[in-house]
Design a protein around this motif. Structure first.
Motif, mmCIF file in Angstrom:
data_model
loop_
_atom_site.group_PDB
_atom_site.id
_atom_site.type_symbol
_atom_site.label_atom_id
_atom_site.label_comp_id
_atom_site.label_asym_id
_atom_site.label_seq_id
_atom_site.Cartn_x
_atom_site.Cartn_y
_atom_site.Cartn_z
ATOM 1 N N SER A 141 0.837 -1.201 0.000
ATOM 2 C CA SER A 141 0.000 0.000 0.000
ATOM 3 C C SER A 141 0.872 1.251 0.000
ATOM 4 C CB SER A 141 -0.934 0.002 1.217
ATOM 5 O OG SER A 141 -0.235 0.250 2.431
ATOM 6 N N ALA A 172 -3.551 2.090 -3.303
ATOM 7 C CA ALA A 172 -2.941 2.332 -1.994
ATOM 8 C C ALA A 172 -3.990 2.243 -0.893
ATOM 9 C CB ALA A 172 -2.258 3.695 -1.980
ATOM 10 N N GLN A 173 -5.148 2.857 -1.115
ATOM 11 C CA GLN A 173 -6.214 2.815 -0.122
ATOM 12 C C GLN A 173 -6.754 1.395 0.053
ATOM 13 O OE1 GLN A 173 -9.272 5.681 -0.970
ATOM 14 N NE2 GLN A 173 -7.911 7.435 -0.802
ATOM 15 N N PHE A 182 -5.241 -1.523 -0.549
ATOM 16 C CA PHE A 182 -4.271 -2.394 0.120
ATOM 17 C C PHE A 182 -4.105 -1.988 1.590
ATOM 18 C CE2 PHE A 182 -3.365 -3.953 -4.008
ATOM 19 C CZ PHE A 182 -2.592 -5.098 -3.874
ATOM 20 N N GLY A 183 -4.161 -0.691 1.879
ATOM 21 C CA GLY A 183 -4.046 -0.248 3.263
ATOM 22 C C GLY A 183 -5.180 -0.778 4.116
ATOM 23 N N TYR A 203 -1.648 2.900 6.598
ATOM 24 C CA TYR A 203 -2.998 3.247 6.145
ATOM 25 C C TYR A 203 -3.346 4.688 6.507
ATOM 26 C CZ TYR A 203 -7.965 2.474 5.079
ATOM 27 O OH TYR A 203 -9.236 2.536 4.538
#
Length: 416
Positions: A371, A383-384, A386-387, A404
């Motif tokens: 992320s 990114a969001q 996976f976070g 995150y």
């Protein structure tokens, strides 16, 4: 009801066909060692030989160990079976969610069993806690750095690494509230008489503390779990093990703590408990050494950390944790704009993370670092996603929350 594979003769052909489907799946594609292990176990079970499967035979026939191999002094088979169970869970969570057949490997033996996939309990791609608890309802614990009693300061990386392993393992349990590594390591030099004060400062009730003595041939680990409110010992144990068998310590300690604190585990947590990631102690030692350098947050030490992480990968090319930490150190160097880092560092990190997740798609640390890498690669939506996934996989993991929160902060304020 599940049945041994050999008792389901009518579906033997289907089971063999299905086995090829599983081993050729995306989840297993990058793990030839696990493909071979699963095929060996299932085929023996289909032939009615499942109850005769032993650690020795698996080590010799699957992992090409010599005839004098001693399974009593090696964690190889135990660790690889654990990785296989986790890989099957990963497969059934995504690709095999609607499969007509399910293969399971119950704990306690090596025999495979087959279930009707349409009636068997399903696997959720997002592991859920066994019960809904507030943070206040959960037993709380901090793992204080184990003292190095080896008489050699250069061995402190081992005591620190074992401490970090315990924090990581315990954080995977949703029924516990675990103090982060960053907070507990501030008390490296604490006095055991001040346990109550340490617990108060960390906001926990239970404290795990102890010592490690390491020689070239043996390891002695003393650990004690103390209730700071009553100042009483909840549980204590001493482990004397061969130097190359230290991977078993963290699994045993974690299991004892879960039992002592009466923590209920979800099926996902029970399966992942004690998941070592590698059966090669030398590979894990290289990662532990690398972490000792990484946490010093200096460019020259980051380079040394990368050297050890790469050595871990060389020793065990299927060790997802080693790929993850190497990727994390590369992304960190890139964000700090240290000499020798560039977009190539970020590209290499993304390649390493793809490899780590192909080996263990349920490894929260790898998902979290991915992320972070997505963020710096300007892939904000990924990114969001996976976070959020990393936090779901390991809700106690402080680093998952850190990554995150950084992502949400940066993407929310920029409007992306």
């Amino acid at each position: 009801m599940s049945q041994p594979l050999q008792e389901t003769a009518s579906c033997s052909i289907d089971a063999e066909t299905f086995l090829r489907k599983v081993t050729g799946s995306e989840a297993f594609r990058q793990s030839p060692r696990l493909q071979r292990l699963l095929s060996y176990i299932v085929q023996h079970s289909l032939q009615g030989k499942g109850n005769r499967l032993k650690g020795y035979n698996i080590a010799v026939d699957v992992f090409d160990k010599p005839a004098d191999f001693d399974p009593a002094t090696s964690a190889l088979v135990r660790v690889e079976i654990g990785r296989l169970r986790s890989k099957l869970l990963e497969y059934y969570s995504v690709e095999g969610r609607h499969d007509a057949l399910r293969i399971e490997l119950p704990k306690g033996n090596y025999e495979a069993r087959i279930l009707d996939g349409y009636t068997a309990p399903g696997f959720s791609p997002v592991p859920l806690a066994p019960t809904r608890q507030t943070q206040e309802d959960k037993p709380s614990i901090a793992v204080i750095p184990l003292k190095n009693l080896s008489g050699d300061e250069s061995q402190s990386w081992f005591a620190d690494g074992l401490t970090e392993d315990l924090v990581t393992d315990l954080s995977k349990i949703s029924g516990l509230r675990v103090c982060s590594r960053h907070s507990s390591f501030k008390f490296r030099l604490f006095d055991h008489k001040d346990l109550s004060s340490v617990a108060t400062q960390l906001g926990v009730r239970h404290v795990l503390h102890g010592s490690v003595r390491r020689s070239p041939s043996m390891i002695r680990v003393n650990v004690e779990l103390t209730d700071s409110l009553t100042d009483q010992q909840v549980w204590a144990e001493r482990y004397d093990l061969p130097a190359d068998d230290f991977l078993t310590v963290q699994a045993r300690v974690t299991e004892k703590i879960v039992k002592a604190l009466a923590v209920n585990l979800s099926p996902f947590e029970e399966l992942r408990l004690g998941h070592a990631g590698t059966a090669y102690t030398e590979a894990h030692e290289e990662v532990m050494k690398g972490l000792g350098y990484y946490w010093q947050f200096k460019p020259e030490y980051n380079e040394r950390a990368q050297f050890h992480f790469r050595r871990g990968i060389e020793i065990d090319p299927e060790y997802a944790g080693a790929y993850t930490w190497l990727a994390r150190s590369l992304v960190y160097g890139y964000t700090m704009r240290w000499p020798g880092t560039s977009l190539n560092s970020l590209d290499e990190a993304n390649t390493l993370l793809a490899r780590a997740l192909s080996l263990d798609g349920l490894l929260a640390d790898a998902v979290a670092v991915q992320s972070w890498a997505h963020l710096w690669s300007h892939r904000y939506q990924l990114a969001q996603e996976f976070g959020a996934r990393a936090v779901e996989l390991d809700p106690n993991n402080a680093d998952c929350h850190m990554f995150y929160s950084i992502i949400l902060s940066m993407t929310t304020h920029t409007g992306v």
